[in-house]
Write a protein that holds these residues in place. Sequence first.
Motif: not given
Length: 417
Positions: A16-24, A26-32, A158-160
């Motif tokens: 789902d495009r909207v959820f994928r961008y929302y989730w991505s 979070h991924v980028v921000s949490m690693v930082g 968790a990945m972060s």
Amino acid sequence: MTAEVLPMPASALLRDRVFRYYWSAHVVSMVGDQISLIAIPLLAVLTIGAGAAEMGYLTAAVLLPNLFLSLLAGAWVDRRSYKRKVMIGADLGRAALLAVVPVLAFAGVLELWHLCVLSFAIGTLTVFYEVADGSLFASVVRRPDYIAANSLTNGARAMSFVAGPSVGGVLVQVFTAPFALVADVLSYLGSALLLTRIAPPENVGSASEGDGLRIGSGLAFIARSAVLRQLLLGVTVINLFNYIYHALLILYVTTVLGISPGLLGALIGIASIGGLAGVAVTGPLTRRFGIGPVVVLGYVAFPLPLLLIPLADGPQPMVIGMLLAAEFLSSLGVMILDIAVGSLQTAATPVSRLSLVKGAQRTVNYGVRPIGALLGGVLGELIGVHGALWIGAVGALGGVFFVLFSPVPRMRELPDA
């Protein structure tokens, strides 16, 4: 009679495009964030020479806005229809504030009070980001998909935990701590960019224009709900004692156990694979045993392994093994706790009240974190860092008793709000 709406698998959610961008985002921000989480304390210890009390002040600074501003932020955001824009503004503001640290370091004028002031300001923007995120989540995700979506979001977290500390430790070792923070600046900018790519329908909230901010209504709603009230009390106890522990952990591991910054980052990163394991098992455990028993499991599985760190002693390989075990098992436990509790709290709250309730929950749950951090600094000075770690680790286990004596253990499905 309406047909039952079945939950989507995680793989379908990511399509789902909207959820994928929302989730991505979070991924980028949490690693930082994880890079900053190790870089800022190391900067304070290794560059500025902070001791136990100073580490308590620094940890408290980024958390104090949760205590003083969460209710106001939740009430303010609840009345706004542009919650996504609030999150984008918070990302951009945090990037600008964090960029000040390497500038001050390069100029040779960086002091502890600079870190405390900037951490407080960043923490303030984080409060607005998080209370808005609760409502945006409900706009992006259907109720039957809460556990799968929370699993994916916490899987990103968790990945972060795996990537962030490892990268952060290496960056600190190679470029020094101030310049390692540039990675987090870029992560906030990336998160803001990804959030601009979505525009889901957003709930305006339950307040009309003439109602005022109704700052206390979120707390009142929680107090009337046996489920939300006991979940919050239990998590609050865990966080109070965990931040006594957290405020002193890096100081203890680096100065008493003799672990270098690079090795510390690698250990935390490797052990945080336990978080991925927690994400993988939470859904199956919930389907097998029900949401309530899994919530209770999380309240124990998160704090219990932390006892291994003050127990760590002997040759360095043994110490390293105990640190790995503690971080791995605790990471597994915190993912079970966060996915199960987060899904249950969201399901038990009407969508129109999510920002209000989220703000109230942060006031109590996150508000005790700076208190715990300050207590950790005081206890570290009075009885020593090792004794304070024991108090933090043992005390956090008390949170489970609030949940045991509540309706939660008997619940098998997510409730209707």
